[in-house]
Motif scaffolding. Structure first.
Motif, PDB file in Angstrom:
ATOM      1  N   ALA A   6      80.165 140.300  98.309  1.00  0.00           N
ATOM      2  CA  ALA A   6      80.708 139.786  99.575  1.00  0.00           C
ATOM      3  C   ALA A   6      81.520 138.509  99.315  1.00  0.00           C
ATOM      4  CB  ALA A   6      79.556 139.475 100.541  1.00  0.00           C
ATOM      5  N   GLY A   7      81.372 137.917  98.125  1.00  0.00           N
ATOM      6  CA  GLY A   7      82.162 136.721  97.820  1.00  0.00           C
ATOM      7  C   GLY A   7      81.337 135.445  97.945  1.00  0.00           C
ATOM      8  N   LYS A   8      79.987 135.605  97.917  1.00  0.00           N
ATOM      9  CA  LYS A   8      79.128 134.427  98.106  1.00  0.00           C
ATOM     10  C   LYS A   8      79.333 133.435  96.945  1.00  0.00           C
ATOM     11  CE  LYS A   8      75.220 136.825  98.277  1.00  0.00           C
ATOM     12  NZ  LYS A   8      75.709 138.220  98.083  1.00  0.00           N
ATOM     13  N   THR A   9      79.173 133.965  95.700  1.00  0.00           N
ATOM     14  CA  THR A   9      79.299 133.038  94.563  1.00  0.00           C
ATOM     15  C   THR A   9      80.728 132.497  94.469  1.00  0.00           C
ATOM     16  OG1 THR A   9      77.590 134.285  93.425  1.00  0.00           O
ATOM     17  CG2 THR A   9      78.994 132.889  92.052  1.00  0.00           C
ATOM     18  N   GLN A  40      73.788 132.883  86.795  1.00  0.00           N
ATOM     19  CA  GLN A  40      73.060 132.982  85.499  1.00  0.00           C
ATOM     20  C   GLN A  40      72.647 131.548  85.134  1.00  0.00           C
ATOM     21  OE1 GLN A  40      76.625 134.087  84.919  1.00  0.00           O
ATOM     22  NE2 GLN A  40      76.439 136.276  84.443  1.00  0.00           N
ATOM     23  N   ILE A  41      71.418 131.404  84.711  1.00  0.00           N
ATOM     24  CA  ILE A  41      70.888 130.028  84.492  1.00  0.00           C
ATOM     25  C   ILE A  41      71.717 129.318  83.412  1.00  0.00           C
ATOM     26  CG2 ILE A  41      68.855 128.711  83.789  1.00  0.00           C
ATOM     27  CD1 ILE A  41      67.187 131.196  84.521  1.00  0.00           C
ATOM     28  N   ARG A  42      72.171 128.129  83.773  1.00  0.00           N
ATOM     29  CA  ARG A  42      72.935 127.349  82.773  1.00  0.00           C
ATOM     30  C   ARG A  42      72.160 126.074  82.460  1.00  0.00           C
ATOM     31  NH1 ARG A  42      78.469 128.336  81.847  1.00  0.00           N
ATOM     32  NH2 ARG A  42      79.372 130.006  83.097  1.00  0.00           N
ATOM     33  N   ILE A  43      71.210 126.177  81.494  1.00  0.00           N
ATOM     34  CA  ILE A  43      70.548 124.941  81.033  1.00  0.00           C
ATOM     35  C   ILE A  43      71.007 124.716  79.596  1.00  0.00           C
ATOM     36  CG2 ILE A  43      68.492 125.112  82.494  1.00  0.00           C
ATOM     37  CD1 ILE A  43      67.126 126.448  80.052  1.00  0.00           C
ATOM     38  N   PHE A  44      70.608 123.615  78.980  1.00  0.00           N
ATOM     39  CA  PHE A  44      71.035 123.297  77.607  1.00  0.00           C
ATOM     40  C   PHE A  44      69.893 123.670  76.647  1.00  0.00           C
ATOM     41  CE2 PHE A  44      74.604 121.547  79.500  1.00  0.00           C
ATOM     42  CZ  PHE A  44      74.280 120.591  80.432  1.00  0.00           C
ATOM     43  N   SER A  82      62.869 128.075  83.230  1.00  0.00           N
ATOM     44  CA  SER A  82      64.267 127.618  83.094  1.00  0.00           C
ATOM     45  C   SER A  82      64.901 127.484  84.485  1.00  0.00           C
ATOM     46  CB  SER A  82      65.078 128.611  82.267  1.00  0.00           C
ATOM     47  OG  SER A  82      64.329 129.086  81.192  1.00  0.00           O
ATOM     48  N   LYS A  83      64.557 128.432  85.349  1.00  0.00           N
ATOM     49  CA  LYS A  83      65.108 128.378  86.718  1.00  0.00           C
ATOM     50  C   LYS A  83      64.683 127.066  87.376  1.00  0.00           C
ATOM     51  CE  LYS A  83      67.002 131.847  89.474  1.00  0.00           C
ATOM     52  NZ  LYS A  83      68.306 132.217  89.086  1.00  0.00           N
ATOM     53  N   LEU A  84      63.408 126.766  87.215  1.00  0.00           N
ATOM     54  CA  LEU A  84      62.894 125.523  87.827  1.00  0.00           C
ATOM     55  C   LEU A  84      63.616 124.321  87.234  1.00  0.00           C
ATOM     56  CD1 LEU A  84      59.041 126.237  87.981  1.00  0.00           C
ATOM     57  CD2 LEU A  84      60.601 125.826  89.907  1.00  0.00           C
ATOM     58  N   LEU A  85      63.796 124.363  85.914  1.00  0.00           N
ATOM     59  CA  LEU A  85      64.443 123.219  85.240  1.00  0.00           C
ATOM     60  C   LEU A  85      65.850 123.009  85.784  1.00  0.00           C
ATOM     61  CD1 LEU A  85      64.403 121.016  83.092  1.00  0.00           C
ATOM     62  CD2 LEU A  85      65.255 122.697  81.436  1.00  0.00           C
ATOM     63  N   ILE A  99      72.806 120.129  98.209  1.00  0.00           N
ATOM     64  CA  ILE A  99      72.436 120.935  97.038  1.00  0.00           C
ATOM     65  C   ILE A  99      72.750 122.401  97.334  1.00  0.00           C
ATOM     66  CG2 ILE A  99      70.493 121.709  95.610  1.00  0.00           C
ATOM     67  CD1 ILE A  99      69.241 118.949  96.095  1.00  0.00           C
ATOM     68  N   LEU A 100      73.512 123.006  96.442  1.00  0.00           N
ATOM     69  CA  LEU A 100      73.866 124.423  96.599  1.00  0.00           C
ATOM     70  C   LEU A 100      73.099 125.219  95.555  1.00  0.00           C
ATOM     71  CD1 LEU A 100      76.505 122.602  97.488  1.00  0.00           C
ATOM     72  CD2 LEU A 100      77.645 124.818  97.505  1.00  0.00           C
ATOM     73  N   LEU A 101      72.218 126.142  96.014  1.00  0.00           N
ATOM     74  CA  LEU A 101      71.400 126.932  95.064  1.00  0.00           C
ATOM     75  C   LEU A 101      71.891 128.375  95.080  1.00  0.00           C
ATOM     76  CD1 LEU A 101      67.840 125.526  96.000  1.00  0.00           C
ATOM     77  CD2 LEU A 101      69.349 124.829  94.121  1.00  0.00           C
ATOM     78  N   ASP A 102      72.188 128.924  93.889  1.00  0.00           N
ATOM     79  CA  ASP A 102      72.691 130.296  93.781  1.00  0.00           C
ATOM     80  C   ASP A 102      71.545 131.189  93.298  1.00  0.00           C
ATOM     81  OD1 ASP A 102      74.101 132.587  93.481  1.00  0.00           O
ATOM     82  OD2 ASP A 102      75.869 131.615  92.575  1.00  0.00           O
ATOM     83  N   GLU A 103      70.897 131.894  94.238  1.00  0.00           N
ATOM     84  CA  GLU A 103      69.788 132.819  93.993  1.00  0.00           C
ATOM     85  C   GLU A 103      68.651 132.155  93.208  1.00  0.00           C
ATOM     86  OE1 GLU A 103      70.853 136.737  92.624  1.00  0.00           O
ATOM     87  OE2 GLU A 103      72.855 136.587  93.528  1.00  0.00           O
ATOM     88  N   PRO A 104      68.036 131.090  93.802  1.00  0.00           N
ATOM     89  CA  PRO A 104      66.939 130.409  93.094  1.00  0.00           C
ATOM     90  C   PRO A 104      65.735 131.311  92.869  1.00  0.00           C
ATOM     91  CG  PRO A 104      67.112 129.659  95.378  1.00  0.00           C
ATOM     92  CD  PRO A 104      68.276 130.556  95.138  1.00  0.00           C
ATOM     93  N   ALA A 105      65.565 132.343  93.698  1.00  0.00           N
ATOM     94  CA  ALA A 105      64.319 133.136  93.611  1.00  0.00           C
ATOM     95  C   ALA A 105      64.499 134.373  92.731  1.00  0.00           C
ATOM     96  CB  ALA A 105      63.911 133.579  95.013  1.00  0.00           C
ATOM     97  N   ALA A 106      65.731 134.642  92.312  1.00  0.00           N
ATOM     98  CA  ALA A 106      65.987 135.899  91.580  1.00  0.00           C
ATOM     99  C   ALA A 106      65.141 135.958  90.317  1.00  0.00           C
ATOM    100  CB  ALA A 106      67.476 135.975  91.205  1.00  0.00           C
ATOM    101  N   GLY A 107      64.386 137.043  90.168  1.00  0.00           N
ATOM    102  CA  GLY A 107      63.649 137.290  88.919  1.00  0.00           C
ATOM    103  C   GLY A 107      62.479 136.341  88.710  1.00  0.00           C
ATOM    104  N   VAL A 108      62.016 135.702  89.777  1.00  0.00           N
ATOM    105  CA  VAL A 108      60.915 134.722  89.613  1.00  0.00           C
ATOM    106  C   VAL A 108      59.619 135.355  90.128  1.00  0.00           C
ATOM    107  CG1 VAL A 108      60.076 132.492  90.421  1.00  0.00           C
ATOM    108  CG2 VAL A 108      62.519 132.793  89.891  1.00  0.00           C
TER     109      VAL A 108
END
Lengths: 296, 243, 376, 292
Positions: free
Chosen positions: B38-41, B84-88, B149-152, B165-174
């Motif tokens: 739908a163009g959310k991201t 997709q989670i972007r942590i270091f 990682s999601k939490l981090l 704060i903009l969260l993109d699917e925080p609950a996905a796969g949790v």
């Protein structure tokens, strides 16, 4: 004046054709395997040396000698893929790139040890040139064959990728390797295809280069570096882009120096001045899209 | 808090986002839903300048956001996570958060000086305790589980102490236990006066935490209403079931 | 994995250390006089470097069979200078530091000689180049000598000939120390117009430059390469574009007929004149050529440099024999400066105050088989 | 024997500084820059030109070399840092080619292929420090150790942390409010400045300089040193440099026939590079520096 321009354009086309043959292999490999194969230049050099061994030393006729040399280089291309690039395929693309740099200096050393540092010629017969297009242009038979075969191969590759089953298969793998794997596509043999085709074309380019100039261990480096620029100029992974990039470099180099716009001492810098200049205007290359940076 | 007007973006012939306008109130949790594609991201990327906008304006706290580069927005108080989670992975958990905190060290000279680490460490431990990740402080982020990682990533956004704060699917796969921690964290942010815009497909979770829901369909604004109303709205159901 | 790497490093150190222990340099022991040798053994100039090495070693074997120098055998330790100043100076460092040589035969490329001079001058080591012809070597140092003529004389001879015959010439010149030396002198002395085309040693596509020059209505073309392979590629591409003016070539081309023979009708039709220093016919020269061919199974590639390298090693052996202690380089230096009318392949060789020899260039014409001296 | 050991130490120390400077931009930040040799060459030429034309001594030259190389890196960064991965690799490789052509043809500045001769040795309060003397070795070690100390500080500062984060995921670094373009530019400028200093050391050690300093093979040796040492691994780069130099000198001593010394050396390098990439892409020496 027009005779000068015509000859310069012909020279540019010949150089462009050779660069294109090398660039096509690089684009295929980058498009699907995701890294610039730095040892591709050595495949060009080995192709020329192989041909010299068969044609000059063993006295084979030209056609069989070309055939055997191209075949050997396709096999070497497959060996490189199987033992050096397959094990690291899933890793970060920088690793196969550095491995290909290692292969490049390794193969150069092997050429040096086997064939020695001296400069060899590909055949003793020097072919007189014939004039074509109403004797405006002087061309040697090998140049004419080089351009004809390059054009045939380019069209052939385009048709092969669009129409044939394997071609569609390769393009699917190229667009997204993970998705292709999910659908059970056999990545291994698509890699075999591209490394094989790439090596074959590079060997052919090497042989034509051998007719144009002498054979030296570093001959591969000089032309592959130009081919890298052509690949990036055309936006990596696009066949059409690489071909146009190659001819752009060939013609610009020939015309700019030929017309005295640039002093001849700067010739070997021209491909890169074009590349860096173009990357500033359109960072994604002539035909790429702006999305490159966001993709993972 | 955040007003979007006539936002639109075209890729080739495709209108990813078309004349998309909405407004979200401060200290609210607003959900953003819509079928896949739908163009959310894309909307997220356009708002946060990760993608240049073709047309449309973005007002944050009544101030027009120019098409400046993405990093400047964080200083203004807008921070986001990614689909997709972007942590270091190579950096430790502590370093992941330290990076987000020291954004006032942006001029290069004093980023060589060592910031007062223990003052920062207290705050980091505090954050980690909220999601009981405190024993992973010196652990390499790459070794964390998917949920952790999601939490981090969410903690990292909080660490920038952004207001929006903009969260993109925080609950996905949790997994469910982790989900309650995410929920507690998000609601905690709201109490602290933060404003959140959350893209999510897990309807019960989103409906539970949102004050309002915006629905998007093939790049266009469909409706914006309370969660209960949106669930019953026929247009929304039709959009989801494929119109 | 850990012990693999420790093992790797220890292994290397052991090999490195062991190599050092039993590698006692045999310098100054009574048996052999050891001198250093620097030549390009890889790369474009390798063919010249290896020939110089072969001729010098051949001569040393002969001298040792005849009892060596005052009863002591002579030995040359060769290092690869790669025709670059960096490698040549590292080679000089190794020869002086490890092998304790006080005399070095080399470099071959002028870049090598110039790269080694700071180290040899500082250690007062004799640096005797049998090949380098760059004008810069003349004033490179008090302990620097050579048995090959300076390029400046070559440029003069070519320019004089050109002034007599041509008004407007093309010049294809390689961007290297040697070739630039010749080109710059030529430009100073030639009064007519010059259309100059430079190229880098890494380039081998001259089609564009030739096309451009063909459009310049020239009376002649000067070909000024650093190495024979470049000379051959240029001729090949000139032939492919039916070039129709006389040629004037430098000694790299005139010095070895083999490259020119491959294009003999093309060169004879267009009339080709080259500068070189005379290696007069003599039975001593033929004797050397036969011995070389017998030993290496191939003909000498550079006839003129055969002369300079053969004379060079002989002059050096002569100087070493006049001195009892070879680490007394001041006396060796004086002996070398004192060389007058030394009977060499190139005639009576004398050393001037700068360590240069009195050999001059003369003109040759290519007749299809070889380059024959012409008067003018 | 001693002089040769000294020369080996000096060469190794110059290479250590150059490899460590490359470790900053290539190892830490992950900028796949195949043109790093340009900064080394520019530093060397700056020192050579300033010394032979304006008589500027060794110590001021160190500063000038760093400044000129750094300034060029800033300009160079504008051209290339918007690119990533393979684009950056090819564009910077091209820049190295351009540098060789310019150095060879800009005869009025660099004296072209004839190179620059007669560069003075360093002078310390009137006392000439001769190459390969103990004083020279000590001088080199002091400078290289000091530069490495500065680099160590940079590696472990918040700036260094940002560089490591950029290597992991540049997009995410932007998402936490960092100007990644400026960060990468500073990484390039600093690594160029130290490479310029290494170039200046080379000039005042060799006393002769020509365009071959920009040669392609040097960059491959640099990549090898950093990759073997472990990209971004401070101690690793130093150990990597030493190992590569030892292996580089081995063929000369094991007495291979002269004409294939160069080739065997490159073969060893190729084997080492490919071997490292297969077995330990994170570098051979990580167990030394595990806690790093």
């Amino acid at each position: 004046m027009s005779e000068l321009v015509a000859q310069l354009i012909w020279n540019g086309l010949v150089t462009g054709a050779l660069i294109a043959l090398v660039a096509l292999g690089l684009t295929l490999i980058y498009g699907i395997a995701g890294f610039i194969q730095f040892a591709h230049g050595e495949i060009v050099a080995l192709g020329a040396y192989n041909f010299m061994v068969f044609h000059k030393l063993m006295g084979w006729e030209i056609i069989p000698a070309v055939g055997i040399s191209v075949l050997i280089m396709i096999i070497i291309g497959l060996i490189l893929e199987r033992f050096f690039f397959r094990p690291v395929r899933e890793k970060d693309p920088m690793i196969p790139l550095v491995i290909s740099i290692g292969l490049s200096i390794g193969l150069q050393a092997i050429i040096l040890i086997f064939f020695g540092p001296n400069i060899l010629t590909i055949s003793d017969k020097t072919h007189a040139s014939i004039s074509i297009f109403g004797d405006k242009i002087l061309a040697t038979p090998s140049q004419i064959i080089a351009i004809i075969s390059a054009v045939i191969l380019m069209i052939g590759l385009g048709v092969f990728l669009k129409k044939s089953k394997i071609g569609k298969y390769l393009r699917a793998v190229a667009s997204n390797r993970e998705v292709a794997q999910v659908f059970g596509m056999n990545i291994d043999n698509s890699m075999k295809w591209i490394f094989g085709i790439g090596a074959g074309m590079a060997a052919l380019a090497g042989i034509f280069l051998g007719f144009e100039q002498n054979l030296e261990p570093l001959m591969g480096v000089h032309i592959s570096v130009k081919a890298f620029s052509a690949v990036i100029l055309g936006a990596v992974g696009s066949i059409r882009g690489a071909i146009i990039g190659a001819f752009l470099i060939g013609l610009t180099e020939s015309l700019l120096v030929g017309m005295g716009v640039i002093p001849s001492g700067f010739t070997s810098a021209i491909p890169f001045v074009i590349l860096i200049g173009m990357l500033l205007l359109r960072p994604e290359g002539l035909f790429g899209n702006r999305f490159e940076s966001l993709r993972r | 808090m955040l007003k979007i007007q006539e936002l639109s973006k075209k890729f080739g012939g495709v209108h990813a986002v078309e004349k998309f306008s909405f407004e979200i109130k401060p200290n609210h949790i607003t959900g953003l839903i819509g079928p896949n594609g739908a163009g959310k991201t894309t909307a997220f990327n356009l708002i946060t300048n990760f993608l240049p906008r073709d047309k449309g304006e973005v007002f944050y706290k009544e101030e027009l956001i120019k098409k400046s580069s993405a990093y400047k927005l964080v200083k203004k108080g807008i921070a986001r996570t990614f689909q997709q989670i972007r942590i270091f992975p190579e950096l430790t958990v502590k370093e992941n958060l330290l990076l987000a905190m020291s954004h006032d060290y942006d001029n290069w000279w004093n980023s060589f000086g060592n910031i007062d680490e223990n003052l920062e460490e207290e705050r980091i431990m505090e954050l980690l305790k909220e999601v009981n990740l405190e024993k992973y402080l010196e652990e390499k982020a790459g070794n964390l589980s998917y949920g952790q990682s999601k939490l981090l990533e969410i903690l990292r956004v909080v660490a920038t102490n952004a207001d929006l704060i903009l969260l993109d699917e925080p609950a996905a796969g949790v997994n469910p236990t982790m989900l309650r921690i995410v929920e507690k964290l998000i609601l905690g942010l709201k109490e602290k006066g933060k404003t959140l815009l959350v893209i999510e497909h897990n309807m019960p979770f989103l409906m539970g935490i949102s004050d309002e829901i915006i629905v998007m369909e093939s790049g266009k604004f469909l409706c914006q209403d309370l969660p209960e109303k949106v669930q019953k709205d026929p247009k929304v159901l039709e959009a989801y079931l494929g119109g | 994995m850990k012990n693999f790497t420790i093992g790797l490093i220890l292994g290397i150190l052991v090999v490195f250390g062991y190599q050092q222990l039993n590698y006692n340099p045999s310098v100054n022991s009574s048996e052999a006089i050891v001198i250093g040798g620097i030549a390009p053994l890889t790369g474009d100039a390798a063919s010249l470097g290896i020939q110089t090495q072969e001729i010098s070693n051949m001569r040393v074997e002969e001298v040792n069979k005849e009892g060596g120098i005052n009863g002591r055998n002579l030995e040359i330790i060769w290092e690869d200078g790669k025709c670059t100043p960096g490698e040549a100076s590292r080679a000089a460092q190794k020869l002086i530091g490890i092998d304790k040589v006080s005399v070095i035969l080399g470099g071959v490329c002028s870049g090598e000689t110039l790269g080694a001079t700071p180290i040899t001058e500082r250690n007062k080591v004799i640096l005797f180049s049998p090949i380098s012809t760059s004008p810069e070597v003349t004033h490179a140092g008090d302990f620097v000598f050579r048995s090959a003529p300076s390029d400046s004389t070559q440029g003069m001879v070519l320019a004089d000939y050109a002034n007599k015959h041509f008004k407007r010439v093309g010049l294809i010149s390689e961007n290297t120390d040697y070739a630039l030396g010749v080109a710059n002198v030529f430009e100073e002395i030639f009064e007519g117009e010059i259309v100059r085309e430079d190229y880098l040693s890494t380039e081998s596509d001259f089609k564009t430059r030739i096309t451009k020059l063909k459009n310049e209505k020239l009376d002649a073309l000067i070909i000024n390469p650093q190495s024979p392979p470049k000379y051959e590629i240029i001729l090949k591409q000139l032939q492919e574009q039916n070039w129709k003016t006389p040629f004037l070539v430098n000694e790299v081309a005139a010095g070895n007929a083999e490259s020119s023979i491959k294009f003999k009708d093309f060169l004879v039709k267009n009339k080709t004149v080259g500068a070189n220093f005379i290696v007069p016919e003599s039975d001593e020269l033929n004797d050397v050529l036969q011995k070389y061919e017998a030993k290496h199974g191939k003909k000498v590639e550079y006839l003129n440099y055969t002369g300079t390298s053969y004379d060079g090693i002989n002059i050096l052996i002569h100087a070493l024999s006049q001195v009892e202690n070879i680490s007394d380089t001041e006396s060796i230096r004086d002996e070398l400066y004192a060389i007058k009318d030394f009977p060499g392949l190139l005639g009576k060789v004398s050393m001037d105050e700068n360590g240069d020899v009195n050999i001059t260039y003369t003109l040759f014409e290519f007749n299809g088989e070889e380059f024959i001296p012409i008067s003018e | 024997m001693i002089e040769y050991i000294f020369s080996l130490i000096i060469i190794t120390s110059i290479w250590t500084l150059l490899a460590q400077s490359y470790n900053l931009s290539f190892g830490l930040t992950g900028l796949f820059n195949l043109g790093h040799i340009i900064f080394y060459g520019i530093g060397a030429y700056t020192a050579a030109i300033l010394n032979t034309r304006y008589g500027i001594g060794f110590f001021p030259n160190l500063i000038f070399a760093a400044l000129v190389s750094g300034a060029f890196a800033a300009f160079f960064g504008l051209l290339t840092l918007r690119l990533s991965g393979h684009y950056l690799a090819i564009a910077t490789l091209g820049a190295a080619m351009i540098a060789t052509v310019v150095a060879t043809n800009w005869v009025s500045l660099t004296n072209g292929p004839l190179g620059i001769r007669g560069i003075e040795e360093p002078e310390f309060f009137g006392k000439i420090i001769q190459a390969d003397s103990l004083e020279f070795v000590v001088l080199m070690l002091i400078i290289v150790v000091f530069c490495n100390f500065l680099l160590y500080k940079i590696f472990n500062s918040p700036f260094g942390r940002i560089q490591r984060a950029i290597k992991d995921d540049e997009i995410a670094v932007r998402a936490v409010g960092k100007n990644t373009f400026a960060a990468k530019s500073w990484s390039l400028i600093l690594s160029a400045a130290f490479a310029g200093i290494a170039g200046c050391l080379y000039t005042h050690y060799r006393l002769f300089l020509d365009p071959s300093i920009f040669a392609l093979p040097e960059i491959i040796i640099l990549i090898l040193m950093v990759v073997v040492g472990g990209r971004g691994n401070f101690k690793g780069a130093i150990l990597g440099t030493i190992l590569v130099i030892i292996i580089g000198e081995l063929p000369r001593f094991i007495g291979f026939p002269d004409n294939i010394i160069g080739a065997t050396r490159n073969l060893l390098f190729a084997a080492l590079l490919i071997g490292t990439m297969f077995t330990r892409p994170q570098g051979l020496f990580t167990f030394f520096t595990e806690k790093e």
